[in-house]
Enzyme design. Structure first.
Site, short mmCIF file in Angstrom:
data_model
loop_
_atom_site.label_atom_id
_atom_site.label_comp_id
_atom_site.label_asym_id
_atom_site.label_seq_id
_atom_site.Cartn_x
_atom_site.Cartn_y
_atom_site.Cartn_z
N ASN A 185 0.86 -1.18 0.00
CA ASN A 185 0.00 0.00 0.00
C ASN A 185 0.90 1.24 0.00
OD1 ASN A 185 -1.91 1.97 0.41
ND2 ASN A 185 -2.39 1.39 2.52
N TRP A 186 1.07 1.82 -1.18
CA TRP A 186 1.98 2.97 -1.30
C TRP A 186 1.37 4.25 -0.72
CZ3 TRP A 186 4.62 2.95 -6.84
CH2 TRP A 186 5.45 1.82 -6.94
N LYS A 187 0.09 4.20 -0.40
CA LYS A 187 -0.61 5.40 0.11
C LYS A 187 -0.37 6.58 -0.84
CE LYS A 187 -0.38 3.51 4.72
NZ LYS A 187 -0.33 3.72 6.14
N HIS A 218 -9.85 1.23 4.62
CA HIS A 218 -8.58 1.47 5.33
C HIS A 218 -8.83 2.50 6.44
CE1 HIS A 218 -4.51 2.73 6.21
NE2 HIS A 218 -4.10 1.60 5.65
N GLU A 254 -7.25 4.95 7.36
CA GLU A 254 -7.00 6.35 6.98
C GLU A 254 -8.17 6.91 6.17
OE1 GLU A 254 -3.10 5.71 5.36
OE2 GLU A 254 -2.32 5.31 7.36
N GLU A 268 -5.93 -4.65 10.74
CA GLU A 268 -4.93 -3.59 10.90
C GLU A 268 -5.25 -2.76 12.13
OE1 GLU A 268 -2.59 -2.37 7.18
OE2 GLU A 268 -4.35 -1.13 7.33
N GLY A 272 2.11 2.53 10.80
CA GLY A 272 3.08 3.59 10.50
C GLY A 272 4.17 3.75 11.53
N SER A 297 2.84 -1.76 10.75
CA SER A 297 4.27 -1.84 11.06
C SER A 297 4.89 -3.19 10.75
CB SER A 297 4.52 -1.44 12.52
OG SER A 297 4.22 -0.07 12.67
N GLY A 351 2.67 -0.97 4.46
CA GLY A 351 2.69 0.44 4.09
C GLY A 351 4.11 0.92 3.88
P1 PGA Z 1 2.43 0.54 7.79
O1 PGA Z 1 1.01 0.79 7.09
O2 PGA Z 1 2.98 -0.74 7.23
O3 PGA Z 1 3.24 1.75 7.42
O4 PGA Z 1 2.18 0.43 9.24
C1 PGA Z 1 0.13 -0.26 6.88
C2 PGA Z 1 -1.16 0.28 6.34
O5 PGA Z 1 -1.58 1.38 6.76
O6 PGA Z 1 -1.81 -0.36 5.49
#
Ligand code: PGA
Length: 254
Positions: free
Chosen positions: A9-11, A95, A97, A165, A171, A213, A234
């Site tokens: 997931n490159w966001k 997600h 976010e 998640e 993050g 993470s 991420g």
């Molecule tokens: P992260 O993000 O690996 O940076 O914790 C995962 C995600 O939000 O899908």
């Protein structure tokens, strides 16, 4: 045996198309490794067209969200049909976010149904904001799963992926991810909720991933005995070498 699943997931990264192309070039060097996995890469929407060919040479293209209507006048929206025209196979839904920007579980459920109808593989994200000692977070998780998957039939469960998640773990760094024992317990809980909603067979067929993470330093521990089918990654997916190490750990776990 089914291949482990890895979703990048490159966001909202990287900041420019040349950087995205450089990252893909790095990933492409490990093509043979990635072919051992069911690998999906979700770049930002604006890079979809320019990255599609490259992603497809070692994995599958994914999207980070979509708008659940097939067609119509919806300024700013991107429908499943448009995503499919670029070769998108999987779509990340719910997600945290996106939920933090106001997306409700009811909306997630509409999106899940729309993705299934369009023949896209929905990756439905669920996870609690925080853990409490009296286990109240399990109730919140149950409600989120129940509403996000409402209106589905038991046969639909094998046609989607679930990503657990926990928001508190997203993050950060490897040491901040969930404890493997707690992960195993939560995956069991998710299967129990699925079993109550859709029956035991459907619950057993469900592919549950973990995200939050995930780094090269914790993949093996998180995979071992936890019952997860793979990971949603991420920040560690934005480094070619780091991501390759995760894939390596995932394919040599036994
Ligand atoms: P992260 O993000 O690996 O940076 O914790 C995962 C995600 O939000 O899908």
């Amino acid at each position: 045996m089914k291949k482990p699943i890895l979703v990048a997931n490159w966001k909202n990264h990287p900041a420019s198309l040349p950087e995205a192309q450089a990252l893909l070039k790095e990933l492409n060097k490990k093509k043979l490794l990635y072919k051992k996995l069911a690998l999906f890469v979700a770049p930002p929407l604006a890079f979809l067209e320019s990255t599609a060919k490259s992603v497809k040479s070692f994995g599958h293209l994914a999207a980070q969200d979509f708008f659940p209507e097939e067609k119509g006048n919806f300024t700013g929206a991107v429908s499943p049909e448009i995503l499919k025209s670029f070769g998108v196979k999987l779509v990340i839904l719910g997600h945290s976010e996106r939920r933090a920007l106001g997306e409700s579980s009811e909306e997630v459920s509409e999106k899940v149904k729309s993705a299934l109808k369009a023949g896209l593989l929905p990756l439905v994200c669920v996870g609690e904001k925080e853990r409490d000692t009296d286990g109240e977070h399990f109730e919140k998780l149950r409600d989120e799963i129940k509403i996000s998957l409402s209106g589905l039939k038991k046969n639909d469960i094998a046609k989607l992926l679930i990503a657990y998640e926990p928001i508190w773990a997203i993050g950060k760094s490897a040491k901040d991810a969930i404890d493997p024992h707690d992960l195993a317990q939560t995956i069991l809980f998710i299967r129990k909720v699925l079993s109550d909603l859709f029956g035991r067979e459907a619950a057993e067929s469900a592919a549950v991933l973990y995200g939050g993470s995930v780094e090269a330093g914790n993949v093996r521990a998180l995979m071992l005995d936890s019952g997860v089918r793979g990971f949603l990654v991420g920040h560690a997916s934005l480094s070619g070498s780091h991501f390759a190490q995760i894939a390596e750990d995932l394919t040599t776990k036994a």
